[in-house]
Design a protein around this motif. Structure first.
Motif, short mmCIF file in Angstrom:
data_model
loop_
_atom_site.label_atom_id
_atom_site.label_comp_id
_atom_site.label_asym_id
_atom_site.label_seq_id
_atom_site.Cartn_x
_atom_site.Cartn_y
_atom_site.Cartn_z
N ILE A 1 -100.33 -25.88 -7.26
CA ILE A 1 -98.97 -25.38 -7.44
C ILE A 1 -98.98 -23.92 -7.89
O ILE A 1 -98.24 -23.07 -7.36
CB ILE A 1 -98.20 -26.24 -8.47
CG1 ILE A 1 -97.95 -27.64 -7.92
CG2 ILE A 1 -96.89 -25.56 -8.85
CD1 ILE A 1 -96.99 -27.69 -6.75
N LEU B 1 -100.14 -36.11 -4.51
CA LEU B 1 -99.23 -34.98 -4.40
C LEU B 1 -99.98 -33.68 -4.12
O LEU B 1 -99.54 -32.84 -3.31
CB LEU B 1 -98.42 -34.83 -5.68
CG LEU B 1 -97.25 -35.80 -5.89
CD1 LEU B 1 -96.65 -35.62 -7.28
CD2 LEU B 1 -96.18 -35.57 -4.82
N ALA B 2 -101.13 -33.51 -4.77
CA ALA B 2 -101.93 -32.30 -4.55
C ALA B 2 -102.36 -32.21 -3.10
O ALA B 2 -102.35 -31.13 -2.49
CB ALA B 2 -103.15 -32.31 -5.48
N SER C 1 -106.68 -35.36 -12.07
CA SER C 1 -105.72 -35.16 -10.98
C SER C 1 -104.70 -34.08 -11.33
O SER C 1 -104.27 -33.31 -10.45
CB SER C 1 -105.00 -36.48 -10.69
OG SER C 1 -105.90 -37.48 -10.29
N THR C 2 -104.33 -34.00 -12.59
CA THR C 2 -103.39 -32.97 -13.04
C THR C 2 -104.00 -31.58 -12.88
O THR C 2 -103.30 -30.61 -12.53
CB THR C 2 -102.98 -33.21 -14.50
OG1 THR C 2 -102.42 -34.51 -14.63
CG2 THR C 2 -101.96 -32.18 -14.96
N VAL D 1 -100.64 -38.36 -8.61
CA VAL D 1 -100.72 -36.92 -8.83
C VAL D 1 -101.74 -36.30 -7.88
O VAL D 1 -101.51 -35.22 -7.30
CB VAL D 1 -101.10 -36.62 -10.30
CG1 VAL D 1 -101.38 -35.13 -10.50
CG2 VAL D 1 -99.97 -37.07 -11.22
N ARG D 2 -102.89 -36.96 -7.70
CA ARG D 2 -103.87 -36.47 -6.73
C ARG D 2 -103.28 -36.48 -5.33
O ARG D 2 -103.50 -35.56 -4.54
CB ARG D 2 -105.12 -37.34 -6.79
CG ARG D 2 -106.20 -36.96 -5.78
CD ARG D 2 -106.95 -35.73 -6.16
NE ARG D 2 -107.68 -35.92 -7.41
CZ ARG D 2 -108.44 -34.99 -7.98
NH1 ARG D 2 -108.54 -33.80 -7.42
NH2 ARG D 2 -109.05 -35.21 -9.12
N PRO E 1 -107.17 -29.28 -3.74
CA PRO E 1 -106.72 -30.64 -4.06
C PRO E 1 -107.86 -31.56 -4.50
O PRO E 1 -107.61 -32.61 -5.08
CB PRO E 1 -106.10 -31.12 -2.74
CG PRO E 1 -106.78 -30.30 -1.68
CD PRO E 1 -107.02 -28.95 -2.31
N LEU F 1 -103.47 -30.73 -9.16
CA LEU F 1 -102.08 -30.43 -8.80
C LEU F 1 -101.62 -29.12 -9.42
O LEU F 1 -100.95 -28.31 -8.76
CB LEU F 1 -101.18 -31.58 -9.25
CG LEU F 1 -99.69 -31.43 -8.94
CD1 LEU F 1 -99.46 -31.31 -7.43
CD2 LEU F 1 -98.89 -32.60 -9.52
N SER F 2 -101.95 -28.88 -10.67
CA SER F 2 -101.54 -27.65 -11.35
C SER F 2 -102.15 -26.43 -10.68
O SER F 2 -101.49 -25.40 -10.51
CB SER F 2 -101.95 -27.70 -12.83
OG SER F 2 -101.32 -28.76 -13.49
#
Length: 263
Positions: free
Chosen positions: A93, A147-148, A85-86, A144-145, A250, A89-90
């Motif tokens: 972003i 948020l993406a 998930s990171t 986190v996923r 995402p 998101l990374s």
């Protein structure tokens, strides 16, 4: 009456068995990999071609970067289920920051920073609240996923910057850029684990956390740093993947956490 007392030594066959067992524990997977390569070299004539080898290394580079961070987490007796998930998101972003006209280097650093922040949160709750890392990172896996998806609106964001694309899809002297990044990560991690006090503390905590604490090791601080590094490398993996896909997605990184654990 004095007798000759000789120390009992194990039979030679047992000694040989112990040696073979030790070699298998250390080299077993490498031997299987080499055997697989030999079989593939005969069944697939192009398998050993330089182009194919570089392509294979490029494909595994992102999982390898995640696995480097996962390794130090596992060495402490923990687990990090949030890395996939990171990655998503990374990537999202960093591409959004790049699309806003920010310098591509800063955009990539922002993606890595997001990963570091996720890891820092994981480490804080794991170390300070004594919650199992499985529970903490499983929660991160979900939010986190989410948020993406929220930040991207559920759609891929197309990457326009050529410098950014070079990180994931470029090459230096014919070798894909992700391979250089992977080798750099592993070089640094090898040095840290083998030659630094931080590396020794990681092994000590994994061996016996309470004993490590009694010897003066700052267990909580070390754990926070360990999960932060795992998150940082996941963020780096997300940036590389975004550069390779030419977009921040995402949906990226799904099930990468299991691949990283296995690796």
């Amino acid at each position: 009456m004095k007798g000759n007392i000789q120390s009992a030594s194990p039979p030679q066959s047992l000694q040989v068995g112990n040696i073979l067992h030790g070699l298998w524990n250390r080299l077993g997977m490498i031997m299987i990999l080499l055997l697989l390569c030999v079989v593939l070299s005969f069944t697939a004539p192009n398998f050993l071609d330089t182009a194919n080898m570089l392509n294979v290394l490029k494909q595994v580079s992102i999982i390898a970067i995640l696995a480097a961070g996962m390794t130090i987490v596992i060495l402490t007796g923990g687990i990090d289920l949030s890395v996939g998930s990171t990655v998503a998101l990374s990537g999202v972003i960093s591409v959004m920051v790049s699309a806003a006209g920010v310098n591509p280097i800063l955009a990539m650093l922002s993606g890595a920073a997001v990963g570091y922040a996720v890891g820092l949160i994981n480490g804080f709750f794991t170390a300070k609240t004594k919650l199992p890392s499985f529970i903490v990172t499983l929660g991160s896996f979900t939010y986190v996923r989410g948020l993406a998806y929220v930040i991207s609106g559920g759609y891929p964001i197309v990457l326009q910057n050529e410098t950014f694309k070079f990180i994931g899809g470029g090459a230096i002297f014919g070798v894909p850029t992700p391979i250089y990044i992977m080798l750099l990560v592993y070089g640094v991690m090898f040095f840290v684990l083998k030659y630094t006090m931080f590396g020794r503390h990681i092994y000590a905590i994994g061996g016996n956390e309470e004993a490590a604490r009694l010897t003066g090791i700052k267990v909580e601080k070390t754990l926070i740093n360990v999960y932060s590094i795992s998150g940082l490398l996941a963020g780096l993996g997300g940036v590389v993947l975004a550069g390779r896909l030419y977009s921040g997605q995402p949906t990226a990184g799904q099930m990468y956490e299991l691949d990283a654990i296995a690796a």
